[in-house]
Scaffold this active site. Structure first.
Site, mmCIF file in Angstrom:
data_model
loop_
_atom_site.group_PDB
_atom_site.id
_atom_site.type_symbol
_atom_site.label_atom_id
_atom_site.label_comp_id
_atom_site.label_asym_id
_atom_site.label_seq_id
_atom_site.Cartn_x
_atom_site.Cartn_y
_atom_site.Cartn_z
ATOM 1 N N TYR A 54 -15.647 -3.725 8.625
ATOM 2 C CA TYR A 54 -14.301 -3.471 8.616
ATOM 3 C C TYR A 54 -13.081 -3.834 9.714
ATOM 4 O O TYR A 54 -12.133 -4.873 9.325
ATOM 5 C CB TYR A 54 -14.390 -1.965 7.988
ATOM 6 C CG TYR A 54 -12.903 -1.393 8.487
ATOM 7 C CD1 TYR A 54 -12.031 -1.616 7.532
ATOM 8 C CD2 TYR A 54 -12.448 -0.330 9.601
ATOM 9 C CE1 TYR A 54 -10.312 -1.045 7.558
ATOM 10 C CE2 TYR A 54 -10.762 0.357 9.317
ATOM 11 C CZ TYR A 54 -10.057 0.071 8.646
ATOM 12 O OH TYR A 54 -8.972 0.796 8.201
ATOM 13 N N ARG A 60 -13.665 12.022 19.167
ATOM 14 C CA ARG A 60 -12.227 11.154 18.797
ATOM 15 C C ARG A 60 -10.737 11.724 18.209
ATOM 16 O O ARG A 60 -10.162 12.293 19.500
ATOM 17 C CB ARG A 60 -12.894 11.140 17.144
ATOM 18 C CG ARG A 60 -14.326 10.513 16.753
ATOM 19 C CD ARG A 60 -13.873 9.327 16.482
ATOM 20 N NE ARG A 60 -15.100 8.329 15.865
ATOM 21 C CZ ARG A 60 -16.353 8.075 16.692
ATOM 22 N NH1 ARG A 60 -16.496 8.439 18.310
ATOM 23 N NH2 ARG A 60 -17.180 7.761 15.856
ATOM 24 N N LYS A 94 -10.024 -5.809 10.654
ATOM 25 C CA LYS A 94 -8.849 -5.615 11.466
ATOM 26 C C LYS A 94 -8.661 -5.972 12.476
ATOM 27 O O LYS A 94 -7.224 -6.699 12.783
ATOM 28 C CB LYS A 94 -8.647 -3.992 11.511
ATOM 29 C CG LYS A 94 -8.974 -3.293 10.441
ATOM 30 C CD LYS A 94 -8.405 -3.551 8.935
ATOM 31 C CE LYS A 94 -6.730 -2.705 9.469
ATOM 32 N NZ LYS A 94 -5.732 -2.460 8.434
ATOM 33 N N SER A 114 -5.764 -1.097 13.967
ATOM 34 C CA SER A 114 -7.064 0.266 13.727
ATOM 35 C C SER A 114 -7.493 0.496 15.324
ATOM 36 O O SER A 114 -7.639 -0.870 15.971
ATOM 37 C CB SER A 114 -8.223 0.012 12.757
ATOM 38 O OG SER A 114 -9.336 1.066 12.619
ATOM 39 N N VAL A 117 -1.506 -8.451 -3.056
ATOM 40 C CA VAL A 117 -1.085 -9.208 -1.667
ATOM 41 C C VAL A 117 -1.369 -10.295 -1.436
ATOM 42 O O VAL A 117 -1.385 -11.330 -0.919
ATOM 43 C CB VAL A 117 -0.423 -8.223 -0.258
ATOM 44 C CG1 VAL A 117 -0.223 -7.620 -0.321
ATOM 45 C CG2 VAL A 117 -2.099 -7.669 -0.270
ATOM 46 N N GLY A 159 0.687 -0.800 0.290
ATOM 47 C CA GLY A 159 -0.014 0.397 -0.340
ATOM 48 C C GLY A 159 1.008 1.759 0.115
ATOM 49 O O GLY A 159 0.475 2.403 0.493
ATOM 50 N N GLY A 160 2.300 0.722 -0.170
ATOM 51 C CA GLY A 160 3.115 1.874 -0.220
ATOM 52 C C GLY A 160 2.025 3.690 -1.413
ATOM 53 O O GLY A 160 2.948 4.438 -1.297
ATOM 54 N N ALA A 187 -1.039 -1.911 3.059
ATOM 55 C CA ALA A 187 -2.583 -2.124 2.083
ATOM 56 C C ALA A 187 -3.645 -2.573 3.042
ATOM 57 O O ALA A 187 -3.436 -3.982 3.961
ATOM 58 C CB ALA A 187 -2.267 -3.288 1.198
ATOM 59 N N PHE A 224 -2.715 6.870 0.302
ATOM 60 C CA PHE A 224 -2.498 8.234 1.774
ATOM 61 C C PHE A 224 -1.561 7.808 2.456
ATOM 62 O O PHE A 224 -0.820 8.469 3.018
ATOM 63 C CB PHE A 224 -3.762 8.266 2.104
ATOM 64 C CG PHE A 224 -4.521 8.757 3.859
ATOM 65 C CD1 PHE A 224 -3.573 10.533 3.206
ATOM 66 C CD2 PHE A 224 -4.332 8.569 5.068
ATOM 67 C CE1 PHE A 224 -3.584 11.287 4.436
ATOM 68 C CE2 PHE A 224 -4.851 9.634 5.486
ATOM 69 C CZ PHE A 224 -4.246 10.698 5.336
#
Length: 329
Positions: free
Chosen positions: A163, A231, A167, A103, A40, A7-8, A60, A11
């Site tokens: 999600y 947050r 994670k 996360s 991947v 994922g380089g 990623a 963002f």
């Protein structure tokens, strides 16, 4: 050090690449945005990528809440199958150090204290309460109002959406890899990361990106619930620095170590929207009372372990970072 950054080109990953390069390390980008063959989930592509590297920084992932449960298979494929294939390739190649983009969503709701019952863990909020504008969780024992606090890394996991579930599964896979190979794994449990190159207006972008895009169109940011959700907004350059610190740390082999990665300064979503609007000179935010199922009310974690053990501390303050972000930099 030679580091493969999955994922380089994304963002956070692109900032990790820059941070590594600035410190004299060699960063190798593995990202389907840069090369369609860099997936991947492809064992052959992973085998080629991990050959000769000292460590892997795994950024990623498919991120965000998604647009419905129909996304579940894609989340599991990209995040969990992809991680399993990557770890298998690392095991075969003898690569023994991993830093994982974790996360804070693995916790579900944050830490709450009841004046009568002490620390409690409220369940998912009921639709009827959300519809009625009752956004704050209540004590599951006595029904009293709760005080939100900071959650530590040892808190039980309680993922509330697909999600978040993927994670947490990534962490379990990394821990199993570490035990099997004697490798060391670090999961940096990111808070709400924002900053340059943040995706715009996608189902998986952070709320800060949606607010900035609205302001750029001359529209008021639309703040869900009552805007008082707490947050921890952490700048992407600080997150990149945390990744470098974790890559250099080489923690104890055979285990996964989790670190909360946040600014340490909780703010409400409403405060963030106002800061962006003020910095942009745009319309004031509008609080809508809308909600999304699967969102948690408050989640702010204690990042003191990361500071104490890896010597990391954030450099970009909330006001400075929001001014930069509002300007589109």
């Amino acid at each position: 050090m030679r580091v493969l950054v999955t994922g380089g080109a994304g963002f956070i990953g692109s900032h990790v690449v820059e941070a590594l390069t600035a410190r004299g390390h060699e960063a190798i980008v593995f990202d389907v945005r840069a090369d369609p063959a860099a997936d991947v989930r492809d064992p052959a592509a992973v085998a080629r990528a991990v050959a000769g590297v000292d460590a892997v920084c795994h950024q990623a992932a498919m991120v965000g809440l998604g647009v419905g449960f129909a996304d579940a298979a894609e989340y599991v494929s990209r995040n969990d199958l992809g991680t399993a294939v990557l770890l298998a390739g690392m095991a075969e190649a003898g690569v023994r150090h991993l830093v994982l983009a974790g996360s804070m969503v693995v916790y579900g709701e944050g830490r709450y204290a009841c004046p009568r019952d002490g620390v409690v863990r409220p369940g998912p909020r009921a639709v009827a309460d959300l519809e009625a504008g009752r956004f704050e969780p209540r004590c599951p024992v006595c029904g009293a109002a709760l005080s939100p606090g900071l959650v530590g890394e040892d808190a039980p996991a309680d993922p509330r959406n697909v999600y978040a579930t993927t994670k947490l599964a990534q962490e379990h896979l990394a821990a199993a890899w570490a035990r099997s190979t004697g490798g060391s794994a670090v999961s940096l449990r990111y808070h709400n990361v924002y900053g340059p190159r943040m995706p715009r207006d996608t189902p998986y972008a952070g709320v800060a990106s949606f607010f900035r895009s609205a302001l750029a169109r001359g529209e008021a940011p639309r703040v869900f619930e009552d805007g008082r959700q707490r947050r921890d907004f952490v700048h992407v350059r600080d997150v990149a620095a945390a990744n470098v610190a974790a890559l250099l740390a080489r923690p104890a082999p055979g285990a996964l170590t989790a670190y909360n990665t946040g600014s340490g300064e909780p703010h409400t979503v409403g405060e963030m929207a106002r800061a962006l609007a003020d910095a942009h000179g745009g319309p004031a935010p509008v609080v809508t009372a809308e909600y999304r199922l699967g969102d948690v009310r408050h989640i702010t974690a204690d990042s003191s372990r990361l500071r104490a053990e890896l010597g990391w501390k954030p450099q970009v303050g909330f006001a400075e970072g929001m001014r930069e972000f509002a300007g589109g930099h």
